[in-house]
Design an enzyme around this catalytic site. Structure first.
Site, PDB file in Angstrom:
ATOM      1  N   GLN A  69       0.840  -1.197   0.000  1.00  0.00           N
ATOM      2  CA  GLN A  69       0.000   0.000   0.000  1.00  0.00           C
ATOM      3  C   GLN A  69       0.872   1.241   0.000  1.00  0.00           C
ATOM      4  O   GLN A  69       1.814   1.331   0.792  1.00  0.00           O
ATOM      5  CB  GLN A  69      -0.827   0.109   1.270  1.00  0.00           C
ATOM      6  CG  GLN A  69      -1.652  -1.078   1.649  1.00  0.00           C
ATOM      7  CD  GLN A  69      -2.521  -0.723   2.846  1.00  0.00           C
ATOM      8  OE1 GLN A  69      -3.516  -0.005   2.712  1.00  0.00           O
ATOM      9  NE2 GLN A  69      -2.163  -1.214   4.013  1.00  0.00           N
ATOM     10  N   GLY A  70       0.486   2.216  -0.798  1.00  0.00           N
ATOM     11  CA  GLY A  70       1.257   3.453  -0.852  1.00  0.00           C
ATOM     12  C   GLY A  70       0.425   4.675  -0.533  1.00  0.00           C
ATOM     13  O   GLY A  70      -0.081   5.354  -1.432  1.00  0.00           O
ATOM     14  N   SER A 111       1.353   6.721   2.711  1.00  0.00           N
ATOM     15  CA  SER A 111       2.189   7.646   3.476  1.00  0.00           C
ATOM     16  C   SER A 111       3.342   8.194   2.653  1.00  0.00           C
ATOM     17  O   SER A 111       3.889   7.515   1.781  1.00  0.00           O
ATOM     18  CB  SER A 111       2.768   6.935   4.700  1.00  0.00           C
ATOM     19  OG  SER A 111       1.733   6.402   5.472  1.00  0.00           O
ATOM     20  N   GLU A 116     -10.288  -1.556   6.212  1.00  0.00           N
ATOM     21  CA  GLU A 116      -9.075  -1.896   6.950  1.00  0.00           C
ATOM     22  C   GLU A 116      -9.292  -1.756   8.438  1.00  0.00           C
ATOM     23  O   GLU A 116      -9.093  -2.679   9.211  1.00  0.00           O
ATOM     24  CB  GLU A 116      -7.924  -0.991   6.484  1.00  0.00           C
ATOM     25  CG  GLU A 116      -6.685  -1.140   7.335  1.00  0.00           C
ATOM     26  CD  GLU A 116      -5.467  -0.429   6.762  1.00  0.00           C
ATOM     27  OE1 GLU A 116      -4.364  -0.775   7.168  1.00  0.00           O
ATOM     28  OE2 GLU A 116      -5.619   0.468   5.911  1.00  0.00           O
ATOM     29  N   SER A 166      -3.553   6.552  13.277  1.00  0.00           N
ATOM     30  CA  SER A 166      -3.127   6.457  14.676  1.00  0.00           C
ATOM     31  C   SER A 166      -4.352   6.533  15.590  1.00  0.00           C
ATOM     32  O   SER A 166      -5.407   7.033  15.205  1.00  0.00           O
ATOM     33  CB  SER A 166      -2.150   7.576  15.025  1.00  0.00           C
ATOM     34  OG  SER A 166      -2.864   8.770  15.295  1.00  0.00           O
ATOM     35  N   ASN A 167      -4.175   6.053  16.809  1.00  0.00           N
ATOM     36  CA  ASN A 167      -5.312   6.033  17.724  1.00  0.00           C
ATOM     37  C   ASN A 167      -5.778   7.434  18.107  1.00  0.00           C
ATOM     38  O   ASN A 167      -6.954   7.634  18.413  1.00  0.00           O
ATOM     39  CB  ASN A 167      -4.971   5.196  18.958  1.00  0.00           C
ATOM     40  CG  ASN A 167      -4.933   3.715  18.617  1.00  0.00           C
ATOM     41  OD1 ASN A 167      -4.950   3.348  17.438  1.00  0.00           O
ATOM     42  ND2 ASN A 167      -4.893   2.869  19.626  1.00  0.00           N
ATOM     43  N   GLU A 168      -4.873   8.393  18.054  1.00  0.00           N
ATOM     44  CA  GLU A 168      -5.310   9.776  18.316  1.00  0.00           C
ATOM     45  C   GLU A 168      -6.253  10.236  17.202  1.00  0.00           C
ATOM     46  O   GLU A 168      -7.295  10.857  17.463  1.00  0.00           O
ATOM     47  CB  GLU A 168      -4.106  10.727  18.399  1.00  0.00           C
ATOM     48  CG  GLU A 168      -3.290  10.588  19.669  1.00  0.00           C
ATOM     49  CD  GLU A 168      -2.421   9.332  19.680  1.00  0.00           C
ATOM     50  OE1 GLU A 168      -2.064   8.831  18.596  1.00  0.00           O
ATOM     51  OE2 GLU A 168      -2.122   8.842  20.782  1.00  0.00           O
TER      52      GLU A 168
END
Ligand SMILES: Cc1cc2nc3c(=O)[nH]c(=O)nc-3n(C[C@H](O)[C@H](O)[C@H](O)COP(=O)(O)OP(=O)(O)OC[C@H]3O[C@@H](n4cnc5c(N)ncnc54)[C@H](O)[C@@H]3O)c2cc1C
Lengths: 388, 351
Positions: free
Chosen positions: A125-126, A128, A243, A370-372
């Protein structure tokens, strides 16, 4: 509500259990973050596919079994129970495939899905980039239209499996003047095109589990685009939804870890009981893994009746990643001074699998949003709090 | 395999929610709770009109004859609106005991129709709790004695009230003398009956705790959206958002645990007690986290008597230990997971 399996579901479980018992390699495969291990895992995908088990939820004409989500859960439970190898093509089968089915053309489905099921194409997967992590809309890697091709220039990073993978899917900026989530396009491309260079990045365990990808005038035909030009953001969000939502981490994985943790606790009970937090952690591991399984069955039941995946995508992500971390932390504390030992130390616990799991658990709250970021999403979309 | 509720279940609990929103508004409850009995005859009559008192009374005694799964959604609503113990204890727990008595048809005939029409309150005493809730308001008390079930009238007992921080609670030490005439069920049958009762009571407490958690979350959300500091609603600050998001996660993952426990109790499944304990712990955790986070979001306002949050926090703090404190429920789970050959791991969730 009916929390019992039908005869058909029981028969399905028996069938996969029997197949796995006959086919799961007796010796663990080498890590798929090595060249040798990657090919071993590709072989395993081929074995799965030969038994029509590689993509059970797909329609049968594409190599699947047309399973519904409950059957998928049964499959996954048996898979983890059997200790079968990790899925090297998880990115393709569980994340790209559902998006392809929704947004891909018939031609694209025929072109990509059977090869994916067969392990011929392993996907990375691209999303980031160095400047676009949590803020994915800051993507800058350009794909500029030139006749019937896109010409790609720029960089992707943290791309899991990309060190050895065959194909990449991701988001590229097709409109250089666009801002944020406008002007992005979803493109699929083989990683052996001229102009692509891949620099593997070592993860905490020293293996190249992800990679940087550099693009220098890479030409990709327009038929490799999924969805319309400029509509990539919404196509990608569908992938992200699957996902985080359901398919990235099935409950069997954590129930297996919880079971191992309980076994570990029983084995070390004498020393573990000196720290009362550890018994508590074992009880909590069982409860949380069970809660995650129940929540997944509940979501699957709702989706099967035509519901949509909503905020549970974000609540799930937080729950499983924190549970995984807590279970592995507890295991490290139970193992005490042996926790740090790696194989081939004869004293390393279970070939160091707790240590491996502990390292990987560190990444759970970071990747896949991220969880944030998930908490922001829950607060704004589920609880209706004002945007910052 | 299907983890969704039937539409009629959902519709019924929706209608109860709408009813309670009007009839059990916090200012009305405060007024009732300040009276000596802490209970209102009028409210009880209205609850009866809604069918709540008749819910699990068998049809032959003028009830509706519904079961544990119907109750679990209702109990979440009762928690959300902080409806005191007497309704649950009478209409769910005492009704369970009475309707499962194999003998003594006269007792059933006398009490079940009165429970159904809302004219009688029944209290239940079991050593899992040191005190008996709503004993002084009860017309009849069903009491544990060495696994036997005893039925005593209000005037046959002596009561000492013990005040609770939860203003809705009315807790009593009950002094009474068991005798052959009060015994309505021998220990040989009573043992299983009491086990069934403790499971149902803990299940009801869990459902109410989850309702309370949701209420405290909603109060926090409302407050955070409307209170402004630094020129913005405090709910736009990330630290505040994340407090509340954490509560939402806890609630989401306690719900299916609760529903599975209710299903297991309804079906009398062998592992029902473990599932009930799991539900109680998960719901208690969610409710306590909701209390902590919601008061934090409310600032000093949350520390006042005036803000409604206190009513729900205190009830959550109290119910967490009702019908088995955490140690009791954790032990039931520990005994299950540490047993030799315990069915653990993937694929065992519904076995
Ligand atoms: C094991 C692993 C595998 C990965 N695989 C892939 C892959 O296959 N393909 C791919 O494209 N990417 C992959 N990633 C990258 C992953 O998607 C990013 O790491 C993730 O999106 C976070 O971006 P970042 O690392 O740049 O962190 P940053 O965005 O820089 O964040 C750093 C910290 O700041 C916090 N933060 C950032 N913004 C906010 C905000 N608005 N509010 C609150 N906190 C904030 C974050 O939560 C985090 O704690 C992988 C990462 C890991 C660890």
């Amino acid at each position: 509500m009916r929390l019992e399996y039908t005869e058909k579901q029981k028969a399905f479980r028996a069938e996969i259990r029997e197949w796995l018992a006959a086919h799961v390699p007796s010796k663990p495969l080498v890590s798929f973050d090595t060249r040798e291990g990657f090919e071993q895992h590709r072989e395993w995908e081929r074995t799965l596919n030969a038994g029509h088990w590689s993509a059970v939820t797909w329609p049968s004409e594409l190599g699947g079994r047309g399973c519904d989500l409950i059957e998928w859960l049964i499959f996954e439970e048996e898979y983890w129970r059997a200790g079968a190898p990790l899925r090297v093509n998880q990115n393709g089968i569980f994340l790209l495939a559902p998006t392809l089915m929704e947004y891909g053309t018939d031609e694209q489905k025929q072109r990509f899905l059977p090869r994916m099921a067969a392990g011929d194409d392993i996907w990375a997967q691209g999303w980031s980039e160095p400047g676009a992590g949590s803020d994915m809309a800051a993507i800058r890697c350009k794909a500029i239209r030139d006749g019937d091709h896109y010409v790609i220039n720029g960089q992707k990073t943290w791309s899991t499996r990309a060190a050895y993978a065959d194909w990449l899917f991701g988001l590229f900026r097709t409109d250089p003047d666009s801002m944020r989530h406008h002007g992005l396009t979803f493109i699929l491309l083989p990683l052996n095109l001229p102009g692509i260079s891949i620099r593997p990045i070592k993860q905490l365990n020293g293996l190249p589990g992800f990679a940087e990808i550099f693009f220098d005038d890479v030409r990709v035909p327009v038929e490799n685009r999924m969805g319309d030009e400029g509509s990539g953001w919404s196509v990608a969000m569908a992938t992200a939804g699957f996902e985080r939502g359901l398919m990235l981490r099935s409950p069997g994985r954590f129930q297996q870890t919880a079971k191992s943790l309980i076994d570990l606790y029983k084995q070390y009970r004498q020393s573990a009981d000196a720290d009362s937090a550890l018994g508590d952690a074992a009880v909590k591991a069982w409860m949380d893994a069970e809660a995650y399984a129940l929540a997944t069955y509940s979501t699957a039941s709702r989706l099967r009746k035509g519901g949509q995946i909503g905020a549970e995508a974000s609540t799930n992500k937080i729950f499983w990643s924190e549970m995984d971390l807590a279970m592995h932390e507890a295991a490290m504390h139970m193992l005490g001074p042996r926790a740090e030992l790696m194989s081939p130390s004869p004293q390393s616990a279970g070939d160091g699998h707790w240590l491996d799991g502990f390292l990987f658990a560190q990444a759970g709250p970071i990747y896949a949003g991220s969880n944030e970021i998930q908490r922001n999403i829950i607060a704004e979309r589920m609880l209706g709090l004002p945007r910052s | 395999m299907d983890f969704t509720f039937k539409e009629e279940h959902v519709a019924f609990s929706d209608s109860i929610r709408k009813f309670l929103m009007v009839e059990a508004a916090p200012e009305m409850l405060r007024e009732i709770w300040e009276t000596e009995s802490g209970r209102s005859k009028t409210l009880r009559e209205k609850l009866a009109e809604q069918g709540l008192t008749a819910l699990s009374v068998p049809e032959e005694f003028n009830g509706i004859g519904l079961g544990d799964l119907d109750w679990v959604l209702i109990h979440q609503e009762l928690g959300y609106y902080a409806i005191p113990d007497s309704l649950t204890d009478t209409a769910y727990l005492a009704t369970y005991l009475l309707s499962h008595l194999s003998t003594d048809a006269s007792l059933k005939k006398e009490w079940l129709p009165k429970i159904a029409n809302g004219s009688a309150r029944v209290a239940v005493g079991h050593p899992r709790n040191p005190l008996v809730a709503d004993a002084a308001n009860a017309d009849l008390l069903l009491l544990w004695h060495e696994d036997e079930v005893h039925a005593v009238r209000r005037k046959q007992v002596q009561l000492t009230q013990h005040p609770s921080i939860d203003m809705s609670r009315r807790l009593y030490q009950v002094n009474w003398t068991p005798s052959d005439t009060t015994r309505i069920c021998p220990a040989r049958i009573g043992k299983a009956l009491w086990e069934g009762l403790v499971d149902r009571a803990a299940l009801a407490a869990a459902a109410q705790l989850l309702g309370l958690a949701q209420r405290m979350l909603d109060l926090g959300i409302d407050y955070a959206a409307q209170r402004k500091q630094f020129g913005k609603p405090i709910g736009s600050f990330q630290a505040v958002k994340h407090h509340l998001a954490d509560v939402a996660v806890k609630i989401e993952f306690a719900k299916p645990v609760l529903y599975r426990a209710a299903y297991a109790v309804m079906r009398e499944q062998p592992r029902r007690s473990v599932h009930v304990s799991h539900a109680k712990l998960a719901a208690g955790d969610a409710a306590w986290l909701a209390a902590r986070k919601s008061i934090q979001v409310h600032g000093a306002m949350g520390y006042t008597w005036e803000a409604d949050l206190q009513m729900f926090m205190k009830r959550a703090w109290a119910l967490d230990a009702a019908w088995g404190e955490r140690a009791f429920h954790k032990k039931r789970i520990a005994d299950f997971i540490y047993a030799d050959q315990a069915p653990l791991g993937p694929g065992e969730t519904f076995t």
